[in-house]
Write a protein that holds these residues in place. Structure first.
Motif, PDB file in Angstrom:
ATOM      1  N   ASN A  39       0.859  -1.188   0.000  1.00  0.00           N
ATOM      2  CA  ASN A  39       0.000   0.000   0.000  1.00  0.00           C
ATOM      3  C   ASN A  39       0.895   1.239   0.000  1.00  0.00           C
ATOM      4  O   ASN A  39       1.462   1.600   1.025  1.00  0.00           O
ATOM      5  CB  ASN A  39      -0.906   0.002   1.242  1.00  0.00           C
ATOM      6  CG  ASN A  39      -1.958   1.092   1.172  1.00  0.00           C
ATOM      7  OD1 ASN A  39      -1.687   2.215   0.745  1.00  0.00           O
ATOM      8  ND2 ASN A  39      -3.166   0.761   1.592  1.00  0.00           N
ATOM      9  N   ALA A  54      -0.178   4.136   2.392  1.00  0.00           N
ATOM     10  CA  ALA A  54       0.112   3.821   3.799  1.00  0.00           C
ATOM     11  C   ALA A  54       1.610   3.865   4.064  1.00  0.00           C
ATOM     12  O   ALA A  54       2.051   4.298   5.141  1.00  0.00           O
ATOM     13  CB  ALA A  54      -0.441   2.436   4.139  1.00  0.00           C
ATOM     14  N   VAL A  95       2.594   7.432   4.527  1.00  0.00           N
ATOM     15  CA  VAL A  95       2.154   7.912   5.843  1.00  0.00           C
ATOM     16  C   VAL A  95       3.090   7.403   6.934  1.00  0.00           C
ATOM     17  O   VAL A  95       3.366   8.100   7.920  1.00  0.00           O
ATOM     18  CB  VAL A  95       0.702   7.444   6.122  1.00  0.00           C
ATOM     19  CG1 VAL A  95       0.301   7.737   7.559  1.00  0.00           C
ATOM     20  CG2 VAL A  95      -0.253   8.118   5.146  1.00  0.00           C
ATOM     21  N   ALA A  96       3.614   6.198   6.734  1.00  0.00           N
ATOM     22  CA  ALA A  96       4.530   5.605   7.727  1.00  0.00           C
ATOM     23  C   ALA A  96       5.941   6.185   7.623  1.00  0.00           C
ATOM     24  O   ALA A  96       6.828   5.780   8.378  1.00  0.00           O
ATOM     25  CB  ALA A  96       4.576   4.094   7.545  1.00  0.00           C
TER      26      ALA A  96
END
Length: 323
Positions: free
Chosen positions: A202, A205, A208-209
């Motif tokens: 992803n 994601a 974002v991480a």
């Protein structure tokens, strides 16, 4: 009560999805062992198979690295041709063997970085970008060799690795094993490998991480280029020559092995053990059918059909599991 009745069925489905390909591989070995026990079922032939699939395993792992981040590298065959020609020409020029292999690997890394940079910087499709790069490399290799095979004055030291054996085990088989173990360790036991899987799983994601999606995508292409070019150098060492299109024939089997590997161990996820198993199935089929004197064109048909069947079975199993 209903749950208890469904539990065994679910366990069977889970086992089929996870280990069905491995069971199929054992079944193929069993069939050839029965049909040709003297020629097929022997230690000598087993070692021969590991040597035959060594090139396929390494270049299939190259493809696997890029598939982990959700991309494809269609230039791996041309990269193998480039690596073989670079290594062979430097060997003819009198360069040390280690330098020949290092130069081939470096050429692969540079090409992989360019592939990854073009894809991430301009948002290009990896299919188109790497297909175009493969065409560029094909022309470049043709220019480097004049369209001729490089074979004159190749020193024996360059061919030693491809033809050597250690305690009866082909050196190429040991190199293949080392590459597979190292690749498996990097992808599953290092933060770098886990970030590659995160990018492929992803991208939003992963961002974002705090994972740099672009950097890791470029890195995956760099590893792919390195391993593909290294495969070509090994192939040139084994043959004692390098053809301008010597690695092209490895492209489709490499992706067949990688896709077949996605049906094993990790359902639908590229993984090194699965890729090795996929290459082993392809290698065993080719070896067994050759021993049975099946014509080459029919071998291609049978191998292709088995790969398609394996993917269909895996998808049917996945469909049941999702209900």
């Amino acid at each position: 009560m209903q749950e208890s009745k469904r539990a065994p069925a679910l366990r069977v489905t889970h086992f089929t999805r996870r280990y069905g390909t491995a069971v199929a591989a054992l079944a193929i070995v069993a069939v050839f062992s029965v049909l040709s026990p003297d020629a097929f079922f022997s230690v000598e032939n087993a070692l021969n198979i590991t040597r035959q699939i060594s090139f396929l395993v390494i270049i299939a792992i190259a493809a696997t690295f890029v598939m982990v981040v959700g991309e494809f590298d269609l230039s791996v065959g041309a990269l193998a041709s480039l690596g073989g020609v670079v290594a062979a020409q430097l060997a003819v020029a009198g360069m040390p063997v280690a330098a020949c292999f290092a130069a081939a690997a470096a050429a692969g890394v540079v090409t992989g970085v360019v592939n990854g940079w073009l894809i991430t910087r301009f948002g290009l499709l990896s299919f188109i970008t790497t297909l175009a790069m493969g065409t560029v490399l094909g022309g470049l290799v043709f220019w480097m060799t004049g369209g001729s095979t490089v074979f004159e004055n190749i020193p024996d030291a360059f061919s030693a690795l491809g033809r050597a054996a250690v305690l009866g085990v082909p050196a190429l088989s040991l190199v293949m094993l080392a590459v597979a173990v190292l690749a498996w360790f990097v992808l599953t036991h290092t933060p770098f490998g886990r970030r590659l899987y995160a990018v492929g799983g992803n991208r939003a994601a992963a961002r974002v991480a705090g994972i740099s999606v672009g950097t890791h995508t470029v890195a995956a292409f760099a590893v792919s280029g390195l391993l593909a070019a290294f495969t070509g150098a090994l192939l040139a060492s084994r043959l004692g020559s390098a053809q301008p299109t010597g690695g092209n024939g490895l492209f489709l089997p490499a992706y067949a092995a990688a896709f077949l590997g996605m049906t094993a161990f990790k359902d639908g996820v590229p993984n090194v053990p699965g890729t090795v198993l996929g290459a082993l199935i392809i290698g065993v089929l080719a070896n067994g059918l050759t021993i049975l004197q099946i014509p080459t064109f029919l071998q291609d048909v049978i191998t292709g059909l088995i790969v398609i069947l394996a993917v269909i079975v895996q998808r049917l199993g996945a469909g049941r599991g999702e209900r």
